[in-house]
Design an enzyme around this catalytic site. Structure first.
Site, PDB file in Angstrom:
ATOM      1  N   ARG A   1      38.456  29.335  43.648  1.00 28.92           N
ATOM      2  CA  ARG A   1      38.583  30.116  44.884  1.00 28.92           C
ATOM      3  C   ARG A   1      38.819  31.592  44.547  1.00 28.92           C
ATOM      4  O   ARG A   1      37.939  32.428  44.721  1.00 28.92           O
ATOM      5  CB  ARG A   1      39.727  29.538  45.740  1.00 28.92           C
ATOM      6  CG  ARG A   1      39.690  29.968  47.196  1.00 28.92           C
ATOM      7  CD  ARG A   1      40.391  31.287  47.438  1.00 28.92           C
ATOM      8  NE  ARG A   1      41.765  31.306  46.938  1.00 28.92           N
ATOM      9  CZ  ARG A   1      42.454  32.421  46.775  1.00 28.92           C
ATOM     10  NH1 ARG A   1      41.932  33.585  47.070  1.00 28.92           N
ATOM     11  NH2 ARG A   1      43.691  32.381  46.287  1.00 28.92           N
ATOM     12  N   ASP A   2      39.974  31.898  44.016  1.00 27.72           N
ATOM     13  CA  ASP A   2      40.312  33.297  43.745  1.00 27.72           C
ATOM     14  C   ASP A   2      39.354  33.906  42.719  1.00 27.72           C
ATOM     15  O   ASP A   2      38.936  35.055  42.846  1.00 27.72           O
ATOM     16  CB  ASP A   2      41.749  33.381  43.210  1.00 27.72           C
ATOM     17  CG  ASP A   2      42.424  34.700  43.532  1.00 27.72           C
ATOM     18  OD1 ASP A   2      41.741  35.611  44.031  1.00 27.72           O
ATOM     19  OD2 ASP A   2      43.637  34.826  43.289  1.00 27.72           O
TER      20      ASP A   2
ATOM     21  N   HIS B   1      52.025  32.659  43.485  1.00 25.97           N
ATOM     22  CA  HIS B   1      50.668  33.019  43.071  1.00 25.97           C
ATOM     23  C   HIS B   1      50.777  34.384  42.402  1.00 25.97           C
ATOM     24  O   HIS B   1      50.966  35.391  43.071  1.00 25.97           O
ATOM     25  CB  HIS B   1      49.767  33.069  44.321  1.00 25.97           C
ATOM     26  CG  HIS B   1      48.367  33.500  44.053  1.00 25.97           C
ATOM     27  ND1 HIS B   1      47.342  32.592  43.846  1.00 25.97           N
ATOM     28  CD2 HIS B   1      47.804  34.731  43.971  1.00 25.97           C
ATOM     29  CE1 HIS B   1      46.213  33.261  43.643  1.00 25.97           C
ATOM     30  NE2 HIS B   1      46.459  34.548  43.721  1.00 25.97           N
TER      31      HIS B   1
ATOM     32  N   HIS C   1      49.496  37.355  39.511  1.00 25.81           N
ATOM     33  CA  HIS C   1      48.357  37.920  38.780  1.00 25.81           C
ATOM     34  C   HIS C   1      48.850  38.534  37.481  1.00 25.81           C
ATOM     35  O   HIS C   1      50.046  38.740  37.294  1.00 25.81           O
ATOM     36  CB  HIS C   1      47.664  38.979  39.648  1.00 25.81           C
ATOM     37  CG  HIS C   1      46.755  38.392  40.699  1.00 25.81           C
ATOM     38  ND1 HIS C   1      45.646  39.036  41.162  1.00 25.81           N
ATOM     39  CD2 HIS C   1      46.801  37.223  41.371  1.00 25.81           C
ATOM     40  CE1 HIS C   1      45.035  38.290  42.079  1.00 25.81           C
ATOM     41  NE2 HIS C   1      45.721  37.174  42.234  1.00 25.81           N
TER      42      HIS C   1
ATOM     43  N   CYS D   1      40.260  41.797  37.108  1.00 26.31           N
ATOM     44  CA  CYS D   1      40.494  42.938  37.990  1.00 26.31           C
ATOM     45  C   CYS D   1      39.472  44.046  37.738  1.00 26.31           C
ATOM     46  O   CYS D   1      39.378  44.556  36.629  1.00 26.31           O
ATOM     47  CB  CYS D   1      41.907  43.467  37.761  1.00 26.31           C
ATOM     48  SG  CYS D   1      42.260  44.920  38.738  1.00 26.31           S
TER      49      CYS D   1
ATOM     50  N   ASN E   1      43.941  36.696  37.754  1.00 32.83           N
ATOM     51  CA  ASN E   1      44.988  35.691  37.800  1.00 32.83           C
ATOM     52  C   ASN E   1      45.571  35.456  36.407  1.00 32.83           C
ATOM     53  O   ASN E   1      44.979  35.819  35.398  1.00 32.83           O
ATOM     54  CB  ASN E   1      44.410  34.372  38.323  1.00 32.83           C
ATOM     55  CG  ASN E   1      44.072  34.440  39.794  1.00 32.83           C
ATOM     56  OD1 ASN E   1      44.954  34.424  40.640  1.00 32.83           O
ATOM     57  ND2 ASN E   1      42.794  34.561  40.105  1.00 32.83           N
TER      58      ASN E   1
HETATM   59 ZN    ZN Z   1      44.992  36.063  43.845  1.00 26.07          ZN
END
Ligand code: ZN
Length: 315
Positions: free
Chosen positions: A16-17, A213, A215, A246, A255
């Site tokens: 997902r992310d 969650h 990063h 990123c 992540n």
């Molecule tokens: Zn995220």
């Protein structure tokens, strides 16, 4: 969700992310192979997609099919993200075990991303809770309110901790079963992680905030994990190969890298239920499906230490 014989639960969010921040669309068959391989390696929970309109995120347009596949794997918690009521309806129809609705603590960010104020988002949460409560108790998914930009926002800058706490309370009042905190922007530091986690737990109940969650945008992802463990966090999101790196920091992962997180916990003797060798092998599937896409991770690059004891023993 609680899995026996596991100290720390890892939730894989790469599908997902990770995939939502890569332009390329991973074929459905590759997603299935990735999920099957990670589940076989022992990953207890996978966030397999997001129920957003296909024109916004074509990478995740097949989420219903991905959920249907993931649901065939015994014991796996199948999690999805939903932006609104419509998304939650679709998620429930598909049979997701866990539904997370993100609420951006920065209202500027919320307006820009979903064009909704906090009040409008909370109304959406109430409607979803009502829908869930209409199901028989054993069919209800876990309903998590995910507080995004909780540690800072690229638009607003610092975020008041009192606002995070107030919104966490509001989410629980509106019918969420639990809340989570997201370091969407990679701004969190270990001191802040401890402080904010404690404050939110004190407000909503110790067992209502169990997951973060985080990063690794600025390289302090695992330090933040250690801080989180100190204050009783037991579920951590991570992405295989840290995919979805990123864009503002070349060479930095987005992540936390699942492989590095599992290595750290495993080597400390904390049970994750995951076989590290098997997990490392999953990278081949992702590399094959996304050729040229950078995969991150110190442990995969360096390899396991000589004579690595493999703290994990299958139960
Ligand atoms: Zn995220």
């Amino acid at each position: 969700m609680h899995h026996p014989n596991i100290d720390i639960e890892i939730s894989e969010v790469g599908l997902r992310d990770g995939l939502q921040s890569i332009d390329r669309i991973m074929p459905l068959e590759a997603k299935k192979a990735w999920i099957a391989a990670e589940a076989a390696a022992g990953v207890p929970e996978i966030e397999v997609g997001s129920f957003v309109p296909a024109k916004i995120l074509p990478q995740l347009a097949d989420t219903a099919e991905v959920v249907a596949f993931a649901k065939t794997i015994p014991g796996l918690t199948v999690a999805v993200l939903v932006p609104n009521f419509r998304g939650a309806e679709n998620a429930m129809q598909a049979g997701a075990d866990k539904i997370t609705i993100p609420l951006s603590v920065s209202e500027t960010h919320s307006l820009k991303n979903v064009r909704r104020t906090h009040a409008q988002m909370l109304d959406e949460v109430s409607r979803i809770a009502q829908l869930i409560n209409g199901l028989p108790a054993d069919k209800r998914p876990v309903f998590e309110g995910g507080l995004s930009t909780a540690f800072g926002c690229t638009l607003e800058g610092p975020i008041a901790e009192s606002t995070v706490v107030a919104l966490a309370e509001a989410l629980m009042e509106r019918g969420c079963t639990e809340v989570g905190l997201s370091d969407t922007t990679g701004y969190a530091n270990p001191g802040q992680v401890k402080r904010l986690t404690k404050a939110v737990k004190a407000a909503v109940g110790d067992d209502k905030l169990t997951g973060l969650h985080l990063h690794n945008t600025r390289g302090v992802g695992l330090a933040n994990v250690m801080a989180a463990l100190d204050v009783g966090i037991t579920t951590l999101d991570a992405s295989l190969g840290g995919i979805g790196g990123c864009p503002f920091a070349p060479g930095a992962s987005g992540n936390i890298v699942t492989e590095d997180l599992v290595y750290m916990l495993d080597s400390m003797g904390l049970k994750t239920g995951i076989d590290l060798d098997q997990l490392l092998a999953v990278r081949t599937i992702v590399e094959g499906a996304l050729p040229g896409e950078p995969l991150y991770g110190f442990t995969p690059d360096a390899g396991l230490p000589k004579g690595y004891p493999k703290g994990y023993q299958p139960a």
